[in-house]
Design a protein around this motif. Sequence first.
Motif, short mmCIF file in Angstrom:
data_model
loop_
_atom_site.label_atom_id
_atom_site.label_comp_id
_atom_site.label_asym_id
_atom_site.label_seq_id
_atom_site.Cartn_x
_atom_site.Cartn_y
_atom_site.Cartn_z
N ILE A 48 38.13 31.17 23.25
CA ILE A 48 38.16 30.69 24.63
C ILE A 48 39.57 30.94 25.16
N ALA A 49 39.65 31.55 26.32
CA ALA A 49 40.94 31.70 26.98
C ALA A 49 40.88 30.93 28.29
N GLU A 50 41.78 29.98 28.44
CA GLU A 50 41.86 29.20 29.68
C GLU A 50 43.02 29.73 30.51
N LEU A 51 42.74 30.05 31.77
CA LEU A 51 43.75 30.67 32.63
C LEU A 51 44.32 29.61 33.57
N THR A 52 45.62 29.35 33.43
CA THR A 52 46.19 28.25 34.22
C THR A 52 47.17 28.70 35.30
N THR A 53 47.80 29.86 35.13
CA THR A 53 48.82 30.31 36.10
C THR A 53 48.69 31.81 36.33
N LEU A 54 48.67 32.22 37.59
CA LEU A 54 48.69 33.65 37.90
C LEU A 54 50.14 34.13 37.83
N VAL A 55 50.42 35.10 36.97
CA VAL A 55 51.78 35.64 36.84
C VAL A 55 51.99 36.76 37.86
N ARG A 56 51.01 37.68 37.97
CA ARG A 56 51.08 38.76 38.97
C ARG A 56 49.72 39.43 39.06
N ARG A 57 49.60 40.32 40.04
CA ARG A 57 48.36 41.09 40.20
C ARG A 57 48.34 42.24 39.19
N MET A 58 47.18 42.72 38.89
CA MET A 58 47.02 43.94 38.07
C MET A 58 47.55 45.13 38.85
N GLU A 59 48.32 46.00 38.19
CA GLU A 59 48.91 47.15 38.89
C GLU A 59 48.54 48.46 38.22
N ASN A 60 48.52 49.52 39.04
CA ASN A 60 48.31 50.86 38.51
C ASN A 60 49.68 51.52 38.34
N PHE A 61 50.20 51.55 37.14
CA PHE A 61 51.53 52.11 36.90
C PHE A 61 51.44 53.62 36.70
N ASN A 62 52.58 54.29 36.97
CA ASN A 62 52.62 55.75 36.81
C ASN A 62 52.77 56.18 35.37
N SER A 63 53.22 55.27 34.52
CA SER A 63 53.39 55.64 33.11
C SER A 63 53.21 54.40 32.23
N ILE A 64 52.97 54.66 30.96
CA ILE A 64 52.85 53.56 30.00
C ILE A 64 54.19 52.83 29.88
N ASP A 65 55.30 53.59 29.95
CA ASP A 65 56.62 52.94 29.87
C ASP A 65 56.78 51.89 30.97
N GLU A 66 56.34 52.23 32.18
CA GLU A 66 56.46 51.27 33.30
C GLU A 66 55.59 50.04 33.05
N LEU A 67 54.41 50.27 32.47
CA LEU A 67 53.53 49.14 32.15
C LEU A 67 54.21 48.24 31.12
N VAL A 68 54.84 48.84 30.10
CA VAL A 68 55.48 48.04 29.06
C VAL A 68 56.65 47.24 29.65
N VAL A 69 57.40 47.84 30.58
CA VAL A 69 58.50 47.09 31.23
C VAL A 69 57.92 45.87 31.96
N ALA A 70 56.79 46.07 32.64
CA ALA A 70 56.15 44.95 33.36
C ALA A 70 55.67 43.89 32.37
N MET A 71 55.11 44.33 31.24
CA MET A 71 54.63 43.36 30.24
C MET A 71 55.80 42.59 29.64
N ASP A 72 56.94 43.25 29.45
CA ASP A 72 58.13 42.53 28.97
C ASP A 72 58.51 41.43 29.97
N GLY A 73 58.39 41.75 31.27
CA GLY A 73 58.66 40.75 32.31
C GLY A 73 57.64 39.62 32.25
N ASP A 74 56.38 39.97 32.01
CA ASP A 74 55.33 38.95 31.88
C ASP A 74 55.65 38.00 30.73
N LYS A 75 56.16 38.59 29.65
CA LYS A 75 56.47 37.78 28.48
C LYS A 75 57.61 36.81 28.78
#
Length: 148
Positions: A105-132
Amino acid sequence: MTSNSDGLLGYAAGEIVRGEGRGAPMGYPTANINALDESRIPDDGVYFGWFGLAEGDPPRGRLSAGTWLPALISVGNNPTFDGRTRTVEAYVLDFDEDLYGAHAIAELTTLVRRMENFNSIDELVVAMDGDKRAARDLMVKYPSRPQS
Ligand SMILES: Cc1cc2nc3c(=O)[nH]c(=O)nc-3n(C[C@H](O)[C@H](O)[C@H](O)COP(=O)(O)O)c2cc1C
């Protein structure tokens, strides 16, 4: 950030199934939830929340039914990879156990950001580091799962 500390933005319950296997090499292994119909899945986005096992499910490391671990939960079709399927995937913080076959079960309590279409996997990983980093801040603010 949208937050709802005394309620839930949504939840997903179901079995953990294999995804595309892209997460682990990126440093972000995710548990893909095959969400049951009873789930209440909010709009696409990256959420902070709590990950637990269904009652009666065998423990996985320090996770057992009734214990909840903080997680980042991604809801969407992974547009960076031109994904067609809408998935609910949980990255459980500081947790390294195999979760395949678990009933979770995953309970979602806070929206961190919207889903984005990044130009590269590196950019996605930078965003995920920010999410963390955002998740670490939220773990200070909400050290445990809100009681219902
Ligand atoms: C914290 C977090 C944030 C994410 N944000 C995005 C995003 O903005 N855009 C995107 O295309 N995918 C995003 N994803 C989903 C990843 O693309 C996905 O987890 C990865 O491709 C692994 O998928 P797999 O388990 O099917 O291999 C995010 C995942 C996590 C855990």
